[in-house]
Write an enzyme that holds these catalytic residues in place. Structure first.
Site, PDB file in Angstrom:
ATOM      1  N   LEU A 187     -30.793  12.890   3.842  1.00 29.83           N
ATOM      2  CA  LEU A 187     -29.767  12.776   4.455  1.00 29.83           C
ATOM      3  C   LEU A 187     -29.511  14.048   5.473  1.00 29.83           C
ATOM      4  O   LEU A 187     -28.681  14.268   6.107  1.00 29.83           O
ATOM      5  CB  LEU A 187     -28.434  12.577   3.636  1.00 29.83           C
ATOM      6  CG  LEU A 187     -28.400  11.391   2.837  1.00 29.83           C
ATOM      7  CD1 LEU A 187     -27.136  11.182   1.954  1.00 29.83           C
ATOM      8  CD2 LEU A 187     -28.514  10.274   3.870  1.00 29.83           C
ATOM      9  N   LYS A 188     -30.467  15.278   5.102  1.00 28.92           N
ATOM     10  CA  LYS A 188     -30.409  16.376   6.025  1.00 28.92           C
ATOM     11  C   LYS A 188     -29.137  16.857   6.071  1.00 28.92           C
ATOM     12  O   LYS A 188     -28.501  16.991   7.290  1.00 28.92           O
ATOM     13  CB  LYS A 188     -31.110  15.864   7.616  1.00 28.92           C
ATOM     14  CG  LYS A 188     -32.208  15.507   7.355  1.00 28.92           C
ATOM     15  CD  LYS A 188     -33.175  15.313   8.774  1.00 28.92           C
ATOM     16  CE  LYS A 188     -34.387  14.922   8.705  1.00 28.92           C
ATOM     17  NZ  LYS A 188     -34.414  13.354   8.371  1.00 28.92           N
TER      18      LYS A 188
ATOM     19  N   ASP B 129     -23.627  21.491   7.239  1.00 32.66           N
ATOM     20  CA  ASP B 129     -22.182  21.612   7.476  1.00 32.66           C
ATOM     21  C   ASP B 129     -21.580  22.883   7.065  1.00 32.66           C
ATOM     22  O   ASP B 129     -22.462  23.751   6.652  1.00 32.66           O
ATOM     23  CB  ASP B 129     -21.340  20.602   6.908  1.00 32.66           C
ATOM     24  CG  ASP B 129     -20.139  19.959   7.392  1.00 32.66           C
ATOM     25  OD1 ASP B 129     -19.092  21.018   7.756  1.00 32.66           O
ATOM     26  OD2 ASP B 129     -19.976  19.005   7.843  1.00 32.66           O
TER      27      ASP B 129
ATOM     28  N   THR C 187     -18.306  22.370   2.104  1.00 33.56           N
ATOM     29  CA  THR C 187     -18.327  20.850   2.523  1.00 33.56           C
ATOM     30  C   THR C 187     -19.900  20.485   1.757  1.00 33.56           C
ATOM     31  O   THR C 187     -19.870  19.382   1.125  1.00 33.56           O
ATOM     32  CB  THR C 187     -18.360  20.587   3.835  1.00 33.56           C
ATOM     33  OG1 THR C 187     -17.039  21.115   4.272  1.00 33.56           O
ATOM     34  CG2 THR C 187     -18.398  19.002   4.202  1.00 33.56           C
TER      35      THR C 187
ATOM     36  N   ARG D 258     -43.822   4.312   9.252  1.00 36.57           N
ATOM     37  CA  ARG D 258     -44.432   3.086  10.172  1.00 36.57           C
ATOM     38  C   ARG D 258     -46.087   2.897   9.662  1.00 36.57           C
ATOM     39  O   ARG D 258     -46.463   1.713   9.927  1.00 36.57           O
ATOM     40  CB  ARG D 258     -44.222   3.515  11.440  1.00 36.57           C
ATOM     41  CG  ARG D 258     -42.861   3.231  12.104  1.00 36.57           C
ATOM     42  CD  ARG D 258     -42.453   3.609  13.245  1.00 36.57           C
ATOM     43  NE  ARG D 258     -42.198   5.323  13.162  1.00 36.57           N
ATOM     44  CZ  ARG D 258     -41.597   5.934  14.246  1.00 36.57           C
ATOM     45  NH1 ARG D 258     -41.626   5.227  15.413  1.00 36.57           N
ATOM     46  NH2 ARG D 258     -41.544   7.462  13.959  1.00 36.57           N
TER      47      ARG D 258
END
EC number: 4.1.1.23
Length: 234
Positions: free
Chosen positions: A59-60, A63, A67, A213
């Site tokens: 999710l990288k 902030d 948080t 991929r």
């Protein structure tokens, strides 16, 4: 040492995920990114863990420190194996992320490994200097970010395999390096610029590779997985 081959489940929903997983051997080490997690939520992590898979939740986070700390405390309760943040968030943010993971990890479980994203494999040096205003070459920028990540107490970083030797030079061989941008020689490069083959990543010293991929878009994902596994393991 077992070095993970992580399959990126870059699909829209749980149905697509299940269709893909049916074609592959089990258990696996899988990566759940933004698209799938935002579509299905924590339930998809619970399902994957129940099926015996290891999970890298990609999710990288980036902030303010408080948080990120609070978010990581929640993510730790999911029992994932790896989570990540953007190193660009700074040392205080990264340290707060680790504190959150430690606070949220259930007794008896291992804390998820925390790794930092240095520069995306879609970033080239022209972008680095002209758009991000980082007046350094790629090796210099990535090695600096890796040192910041280690200072903050992270377990490792995400980087192209091309930068792994210089990361180990500055941070030591035990500092984990997770490498995306993996392609077979015959594959389309897509939106990646700093790519390598599984064999090249092994030679350069990557701890883990993330493959999307080249497996998920292959006519026969199981056959592609086996080819990549053999190249990676040597």
């Amino acid at each position: 040492m077992i070095r993970p081959l992580i399959i990126a489940l870059d699909v829209e929903n749980r149905q697509n995920m299940q269709e893909l997983l049916k074609t592959l051997p089990k258990p696996l080490f899988v990566k759940v990114g933004m698209e799938l997690f935002y579509s299905e939520g924590p339930a998809v992590i619970e399902q994957l863990k129940d099926e015996g898979h290891q999970v890298f939740l990609d999710l990288k986070l980036h902030d303010i420190p408080n948080t990120v700390k609070r978010a990581m405390r929640q993510l730790a309760t999911l029992g994932v194996d790896i989570v990540n943040v953007h190193v660009a968030g700074g040392v205080n943010m990264m340290a707060a992320a680790r504190e959150g993971l430690e606070a949220g990890t259930v007794d008896g479980r291992n804390r998820p490994k925390l790794i930092g994203v240095t520069q995306l494999t879609s970033t080239n040096e022209a972008m680095l200097q002209k758009e991000l205003l980082i007046q350094s070459n790629m090796n210099g920028a990535v090695s600096h970010y890796a040192r910041l990540a280690k200072e903050a107490g992270l377990d490792g970083v995400v980087s192209s395999a091309q930068e792994v030797p210089i990361i180990h030079e500055h941070c030591g061989p035990s500092f984990l390096t997770v490498t995306p941008g993996i392609r077979l020689k015959e594959d389309d490069k897509g939106d990646q610029t700093r790519i390598v083959t599984p064999e090249e990543a092994r030679t350069l010293g990557s701890w883990a590779i993330v493959v999307g991929r080249s497996i998920t878009a292959a006519p026969d994902p199981a056959a592609a997985y086996e080819i990549i596994r053999k190249q990676w393991e040597g």
